[in-house]
Design a protein around this motif. Structure first.
Motif, mmCIF file in Angstrom:
data_model
loop_
_atom_site.group_PDB
_atom_site.id
_atom_site.type_symbol
_atom_site.label_atom_id
_atom_site.label_comp_id
_atom_site.label_asym_id
_atom_site.label_seq_id
_atom_site.Cartn_x
_atom_site.Cartn_y
_atom_site.Cartn_z
ATOM 1 N N ARG A 290 0.838 -1.031 -0.102
ATOM 2 C CA ARG A 290 -0.045 0.043 0.103
ATOM 3 C C ARG A 290 0.782 1.180 -0.120
ATOM 4 N NH1 ARG A 290 -0.227 4.420 2.960
ATOM 5 N NH2 ARG A 290 0.561 3.091 4.670
ATOM 6 N N LEU A 291 1.836 1.173 0.973
ATOM 7 C CA LEU A 291 2.837 2.558 1.029
ATOM 8 C C LEU A 291 3.369 2.931 -0.215
ATOM 9 C CD1 LEU A 291 4.324 4.555 2.613
ATOM 10 C CD2 LEU A 291 5.935 3.151 3.014
ATOM 11 N N LEU A 292 3.940 1.660 -0.986
ATOM 12 C CA LEU A 292 4.283 2.017 -2.337
ATOM 13 C C LEU A 292 3.563 2.740 -3.466
ATOM 14 C CD1 LEU A 292 6.629 -1.403 -2.913
ATOM 15 C CD2 LEU A 292 7.556 1.175 -2.469
ATOM 16 N N TRP A 293 2.285 2.261 -3.459
ATOM 17 C CA TRP A 293 1.313 2.951 -4.489
ATOM 18 C C TRP A 293 1.207 4.397 -3.949
ATOM 19 C CZ3 TRP A 293 0.181 1.285 -9.006
ATOM 20 C CH2 TRP A 293 -0.142 -0.071 -9.306
ATOM 21 N N TYR A 294 0.757 4.504 -2.579
ATOM 22 C CA TYR A 294 0.875 5.997 -2.156
ATOM 23 C C TYR A 294 1.871 6.822 -2.572
ATOM 24 C CZ TYR A 294 1.071 9.897 1.191
ATOM 25 O OH TYR A 294 1.194 10.926 1.735
ATOM 26 N N LEU A 295 3.399 6.341 -2.496
ATOM 27 C CA LEU A 295 4.392 7.023 -2.643
ATOM 28 C C LEU A 295 4.408 7.259 -4.282
ATOM 29 C CD1 LEU A 295 7.202 5.455 -0.278
ATOM 30 C CD2 LEU A 295 6.110 7.648 -0.236
ATOM 31 N N ARG A 296 3.881 6.501 -4.943
ATOM 32 C CA ARG A 296 3.943 6.554 -6.493
ATOM 33 C C ARG A 296 3.011 7.704 -6.854
ATOM 34 N NH1 ARG A 296 3.206 2.188 -11.560
ATOM 35 N NH2 ARG A 296 1.455 2.991 -12.430
ATOM 36 N N GLY A 297 2.083 7.522 -6.237
ATOM 37 C CA GLY A 297 1.108 8.914 -6.109
ATOM 38 C C GLY A 297 1.528 9.921 -6.218
ATOM 39 N N LYS A 298 2.556 10.267 -5.191
ATOM 40 C CA LYS A 298 3.067 11.629 -4.776
ATOM 41 C C LYS A 298 4.207 11.700 -5.823
ATOM 42 C CE LYS A 298 1.510 12.703 -0.731
ATOM 43 N NZ LYS A 298 0.495 13.860 -0.953
ATOM 44 N N CYS A 299 4.779 10.713 -6.221
ATOM 45 C CA CYS A 299 5.829 11.011 -7.370
ATOM 46 C C CYS A 299 5.098 11.570 -8.814
ATOM 47 C CB CYS A 299 6.588 9.526 -7.909
ATOM 48 S SG CYS A 299 7.574 9.246 -6.456
ATOM 49 N N GLU A 300 3.969 10.604 -9.075
ATOM 50 C CA GLU A 300 3.261 11.228 -10.218
ATOM 51 C C GLU A 300 2.518 12.650 -10.278
ATOM 52 O OE1 GLU A 300 1.820 6.767 -11.463
ATOM 53 O OE2 GLU A 300 0.840 7.888 -10.001
ATOM 54 N N GLN A 301 2.289 13.134 -8.911
ATOM 55 C CA GLN A 301 1.810 14.420 -8.647
ATOM 56 C C GLN A 301 2.876 15.359 -8.836
ATOM 57 O OE1 GLN A 301 -0.463 13.915 -4.939
ATOM 58 N NE2 GLN A 301 -1.185 15.811 -5.819
ATOM 59 N N GLY A 302 4.411 14.995 -8.491
ATOM 60 C CA GLY A 302 5.394 15.902 -8.706
ATOM 61 C C GLY A 302 5.638 15.962 -10.282
ATOM 62 N N LEU A 303 5.517 14.897 -10.980
ATOM 63 C CA LEU A 303 5.628 15.067 -12.516
ATOM 64 C C LEU A 303 4.546 15.574 -13.111
ATOM 65 C CD1 LEU A 303 7.313 11.564 -12.692
ATOM 66 C CD2 LEU A 303 8.362 13.574 -12.793
ATOM 67 N N ASP A 304 3.487 16.138 -12.507
ATOM 68 C CA ASP A 304 2.356 16.602 -13.171
ATOM 69 C C ASP A 304 1.382 15.599 -13.947
ATOM 70 O OD1 ASP A 304 2.745 19.310 -12.127
ATOM 71 O OD2 ASP A 304 3.979 19.661 -13.636
ATOM 72 N N SER A 305 1.654 14.166 -13.394
ATOM 73 C CA SER A 305 0.603 13.108 -14.114
ATOM 74 C C SER A 305 -0.586 12.942 -13.168
ATOM 75 C CB SER A 305 1.443 11.813 -14.287
ATOM 76 O OG SER A 305 2.615 12.206 -15.150
ATOM 77 N N VAL A 306 -1.546 13.962 -13.059
ATOM 78 C CA VAL A 306 -2.504 13.919 -11.986
ATOM 79 C C VAL A 306 -3.326 12.646 -11.924
ATOM 80 C CG1 VAL A 306 -4.452 15.356 -11.073
ATOM 81 C CG2 VAL A 306 -2.338 16.384 -11.912
ATOM 82 N N ASP A 307 -3.762 12.291 -13.545
ATOM 83 C CA ASP A 307 -4.554 11.123 -13.544
ATOM 84 C C ASP A 307 -4.113 9.917 -12.996
ATOM 85 O OD1 ASP A 307 -6.748 12.982 -14.505
ATOM 86 O OD2 ASP A 307 -5.980 12.411 -16.658
ATOM 87 N N SER A 308 -2.724 10.038 -13.410
ATOM 88 C CA SER A 308 -1.724 8.513 -13.083
ATOM 89 C C SER A 308 -1.987 8.526 -11.542
ATOM 90 C CB SER A 308 -0.547 8.612 -13.637
ATOM 91 O OG SER A 308 -0.490 8.539 -14.828
ATOM 92 N N ALA A 309 -1.876 9.720 -10.916
ATOM 93 C CA ALA A 309 -1.539 9.834 -9.324
ATOM 94 C C ALA A 309 -2.881 9.266 -8.656
ATOM 95 C CB ALA A 309 -1.398 11.229 -8.918
ATOM 96 N N ILE A 310 -4.120 9.941 -9.291
ATOM 97 C CA ILE A 310 -5.442 9.341 -8.943
ATOM 98 C C ILE A 310 -5.512 7.699 -8.861
ATOM 99 C CG2 ILE A 310 -7.873 9.569 -9.490
ATOM 100 C CD1 ILE A 310 -7.542 12.244 -10.279
ATOM 101 N N SER A 311 -4.990 7.362 -9.977
ATOM 102 C CA SER A 311 -5.182 5.827 -10.095
ATOM 103 C C SER A 311 -4.261 5.071 -9.109
ATOM 104 C CB SER A 311 -4.631 5.558 -11.441
ATOM 105 O OG SER A 311 -4.711 4.116 -11.673
ATOM 106 N N SER A 312 -3.128 5.681 -8.874
ATOM 107 C CA SER A 312 -2.102 5.165 -7.605
ATOM 108 C C SER A 312 -2.674 5.063 -6.231
ATOM 109 C CB SER A 312 -0.862 5.722 -7.777
ATOM 110 O OG SER A 312 -0.224 5.647 -9.091
#
Length: 410
Positions: A290-312
């Motif tokens: 679970r933590l890794l998916w949460y952290l991946r979402g944070k990375c995707e937000q940092g990369l402005d990949s908002v839709d991918s972050a929502i999915s994560s």
């Protein structure tokens, strides 16, 4: 005036007298004779005291080969006296015993170093090599045991000193003159113990003396990689910590320290691309973390990949329903979208365009509300996750009762 002159002369004479005394403290023949007499009478403590005072008082004594050689013998006598207590059913002072052995090594090394200095004609003719080699060899295992003794006592500064002098003398020229001398077969093991001692003692520069050689074997690799990375960080050299983190991560991908520390490092520097690479690689190994998916979402937000972050974030919630932080992160994405919709609604009030934009804005605030209320449900005490954002949402959605209830909270 005359009084001043007389005082000056007296001070000068006194200074000259003191200098004369200091320079004449050490009398080689007299001191050596007294020391030998003490040794013959097995009065090793008196001999040690006499030599120590002489060396402290006059550099000439400290540089005297014979006096250093005699001190080596004195320490041997003191060590032997402690050792004999075992056979006499008396209680030996183990720490003192090892301390004497350490000093045997110290004075053996200093004797040999002085002995190998060239004379006035440039010739090197050491006179004490045999005696030095004998003492070094006799206490070789004891020096190692001393290091282990202090390590078990958690006296890490002391244990490092013993392991260090053991390793420094493994190719000592005096030892190599012995016919039966064999190279140490446990050097890497002792190096590891030296590394652990230095690290536990906070001697970070000393950690790096033996760490590279320890890592030529796979034994304790993940521990050594942790020590290496933490040591470099303690020395404020985070760039040099990275190779240890990557090597440790490769050696044991399941050990959280390595990939989490790498993620902290990259995210802390807003290097979201490298952080994303780390977290995605780790998710291939641990897809249900679970933590890794949460952290991946944070990375995707940092990369402005908002839709991918929502999915994560949603994936993290699927794994753990009460993941308050993922709910709050989802709410944060939707409230940002709602704010943008609000700022872009420049249409006249009452027009169909305004109504359409207002409906879109409210839908986004509504989605944010659902997620922040979930965050509140699962983490009611962490007001920083949801309080301020829910206040804004209730205000925008005209939810007066809910807003009043929030404002009543302390």
């Amino acid at each position: 005036m005359r009084t001043g002159i007389h005082l000056t002369i007296i001070l000068l004479l006194t200074t000259c007298s003191v200098r004369a005394q200091v320079s004449s403290v050490y009398n080689p023949k007299k001191t050596q004779k007294e020391v030998r007499a003490y040794i013959k009478a097995e009065k090793y403590a008196q001999a040690e005291d006499l030599i120590s005072k002489s060396m402290k008082a006059d550099p000439a004594a400290k540089a005297d080969i014979t006096l250093n050689y005699l001190m080596m013998g004195v320490q041997h006598g003191l060590a032997d006296a402690e050792n004999r207590k075992i056979f006499l059913a008396s209680k030996p002072d183990t720490a003192k015993y090892f301390s004497c052995i350490y000093k045997v090594y110290q004075y053996a090394i200093s004797t040999d170093s002085l002995d190998r200095l060239p004379d006035e004609k440039g010739r090197v003719k050491p006179q004490h090599t045999s005696g030095v080699a004998t003492q070094l060899m006799a206490y070789r295992n004891n020096i190692k045991s001393g290091g282990k003794y202090f390590y078990m006592k958690k006296k890490y500064n002391e244990s490092f000193r013993f392991f260090n002098i053991y390793l420094q003398t493994q190719h000592h020229p005096a030892l190599e003159t012995l016919k039966n001398f064999k190279s140490d077969i446990d050097s890497i093991e002792i190096m590891r113990m030296a590394v652990y001692s230095a690290y536990n003692a906070g001697q970070y520069n000393n950690v790096l003396i033996y760490l590279p050689q320890c890592m030529t074997e796979d034994t304790d690799m993940t521990t050594l990689c942790q020590i290496g990375s933490r040591t470099q960080m303690a020395l404020a050299d985070t760039i040099r910590a990275l190779p240890y983190l990557y090597r440790g991560w490769k050696a044991d991908p399941m050990q959280e320290y390595f990939y989490i520390t790498l993620l902290d490092y990259y995210n802390g520097r807003h290097n979201y691309a490298d952080a994303y690479h780390v977290v995605t690689s780790q998710l291939k190994i641990m897809p249900q973390n679970r933590l890794l998916w949460y952290l991946r979402g944070k990375c995707e937000q940092g990369l402005d990949s908002v839709d991918s972050a929502i999915s994560s974030y949603r994936h993290a919630i699927e794994i753990q329903e009460n993941d308050a932080r993922s709910y709050a992160s989802l709410g944060g994405i939707y409230i940002d979208k709602a704010r943008l919709a609000y700022e872009n609604n420049h249409f006249a009030v009452g027009t169909p365009e305004y109504a359409g934009a207002k409906q879109k804005q409210d839908e986004l605030y509504e989605e944010a509300r659902k997620n922040f209320e979930k965050a509140r449900q699962y983490s009611p005490d962490d007001l920083s996750l949801w309080m301020a954002d829910l206040k804004e949402i209730y205000f925008r959605l005209n939810k007066g009762d809910e807003l009043k209830a929030l404002e009543s909270l302390k």
